[in-house]
Write an enzyme that holds these catalytic residues in place. Structure first.
Site, short mmCIF file in Angstrom:
data_model
loop_
_atom_site.label_atom_id
_atom_site.label_comp_id
_atom_site.label_asym_id
_atom_site.label_seq_id
_atom_site.Cartn_x
_atom_site.Cartn_y
_atom_site.Cartn_z
CB CYS A 226 -3.62 3.22 -1.64
SG CYS A 226 -4.84 4.48 -1.38
CG HIS B 251 -1.91 0.99 1.38
ND1 HIS B 251 -1.66 2.30 1.72
CD2 HIS B 251 -3.25 0.91 1.21
CE1 HIS B 251 -2.79 2.98 1.76
NE2 HIS B 251 -3.77 2.16 1.45
#
Ligand code: PMP
Length: 409
Positions: free
Chosen positions: A367, A122
């Site tokens: 993300c 992420h």
């Protein structure tokens, strides 16, 4: 007996109707819904003892301090910390990782040192390290993974050397859902570079699989409260106490000092050293309630249910025309998330059509742009399940996906 249909009653939001229809919430990996007990515990802070902590010498403040510190104890016990003093409250996992990258990174990373992470991370566990490397002229290495999220463990000796100071990876990928064998990875890394700080991003693991900081053997573990039935605005950094003692504060101000003079300062001991200013008191207390909630349901029952429901989803979804499922095929190594794409249909359009049916899913790069670029896809759609997810939820999602395919192709 663990019954998601009964558990649904714990979540007020699931009683809500939009356009006359109930909600199918399949986005718990983005943020989990909040059970009544968490809302009540936060409500009672504001209604009954909403004083500031650590400061007032009056009953309300002492009560608030006790409840806040009890929440720290609950979190510490939940993750098997040696002591609640190893538990730092922050805003979220992102702030936790930035705190380590700043406090540890500024002091202990030098030019030429290595910082390694996975391509599947992420952005919260990627960008702070990339930027630290840039600031310090350190080397930034990114280990590739395959479509299932696996990486070749023999590559560790190529990407981690004796000059590697940081290795940061997520216990469970928020896109591919793979559950990494954290303790064996940590063991391998430490064997190559004993001085390497191993940071585990447990944002998608906490509340889904056991998080045992000692069994994992890592130096730092971070997670957010809002993905484990707690409120937003509260997250946790667990770190070995010796490391917390070595690191400088991340922010300066009230509550984190022992003594301040014009020309001198000494800081409080951890965890206070890292909690400058008035913290998120109600949120910490709410997080404590979330830990109680998970303990009451039982982590092993939660895990079993999530495995069963993800297995059911994979079974039903694989029949959709042109679908590609990402991540591990076996449920043993998969968490509660399932990312997919469908030939000829954009994930955003899928999510929009599902939204028209009150089905909440995620679409985009989640993300994790480096991962999507690496896999040669611009975006995926993702469902993620929780304790209240039923087979009916999945059936409705699959029906809506089939509708999307026939409308959009
Ligand atoms: N790491 C992972 C694996 C995540 O899934 C997320 C949230 N999607 C984060 C870090 C960041 O969490 P937060 O936005 O709560 O800081």
């Amino acid at each position: 007996m663990f019954d998601p249909k009964i558990i649904r009653n714990d979540f007020p939001l699931l009683k809500r109707y939009i356009h006359g229809r109930p909600i199918v919430y399949l986005d718990s990996a983005a943020t989990s819904l909040k059970p009544e007990c968490v809302l009540q515990r936060m409500d009672s802070y504001y209604r009954e003892y909403s004083a500031n902590i650590h400061r007032g010498i009056y009953h309300l403040s002492e009560e608030a301090t006790t409840r806040y510190e009890e929440a720290r104890e609950r979190v510490g016990n939940f993750i098997h910390a040696n002591s609640s003093k190893e538990v730092i409250f922050v805003r979220n996992a992102t702030e936790g990782i930035n705190m380590i990258a700043t406090s540890f990174g500024n002091e202990y990373i030098y030019e030429g040192d290595g910082i390694t992470t996975l391509i599947s991370e992420h952005h919260a566990n990627f960008v702070p390290w990339q930027q630290l490397a840039k600031r310090k002229n350190a080397r930034f290495y990114v280990l590739p993974v395959n479509k299932k999220g696996e990486f070749d463990q023999t590559l560790l000796s190529k990407y981690i050397t004796q000059s590697t100071k940081v290795f940061a990876f997520a216990a469970i990928s928020n896109v591919l859902g793979i559950i990494h064998d954290v303790s064996s990875i940590v063991h391998r890394v430490k064997k190559i570079s004993p001085q390497c700080l191993v940071i585990v991003d447990a944002a998608q693991a906490i509340g889904h699989i056991p998080v045992d900081v000692h069994a994992w053997g890592a130096d730092v573990v971070v997670f957010s409260g809002h993905k484990m039935f707690g409120p937003t605005g509260i997250g946790v950094v667990w770190a070995r106490y010796a490391l917390l003692e070595r690191m400088s504060p991340y922010q300066y101000g009230g509550d984190m000092i022992r003594e301040v003079r014009v020309d001198h300062i000494s800081f409080a001991d951890p965890p206070q050293k890292f909690e400058a200013g008035t913290p998120a008191i109600a949120e910490a207390i709410g997080l404590g309630a979330a830990v109680d909630y998970i303990n009451a349901l039982g982590l092993s029952s939660i895990r079993l249910h999530e495995q069963q429901i993800i297995a059911y989803a994979m079974e039903q979804m694989k029949n959709i025309d042109g679908i590609h499922l990402y991540g591990p095929e076996t449920i043993e190594s998969r968490g509660a998330v399932l990312a997919f794409s469908i030939d000829g249909v954009h994930p955003h359009d899928i999510a929009q059509i599902l939204s028209d049916d009150n089905i909440c899913i995620r679409a985009g790069h989640h993300c994790a742009m480096p991962l999507h670029t690496h896999l040669g896809i611009s975006a995926t759609a993702r469902i993620s399940c929780s304790v209240f997810t039923t087979e009916e939820d999945i059936d409705q999602c699959v029906a809506s996906l089939n509708k999307a395919v026939s409308l959009l192709r």
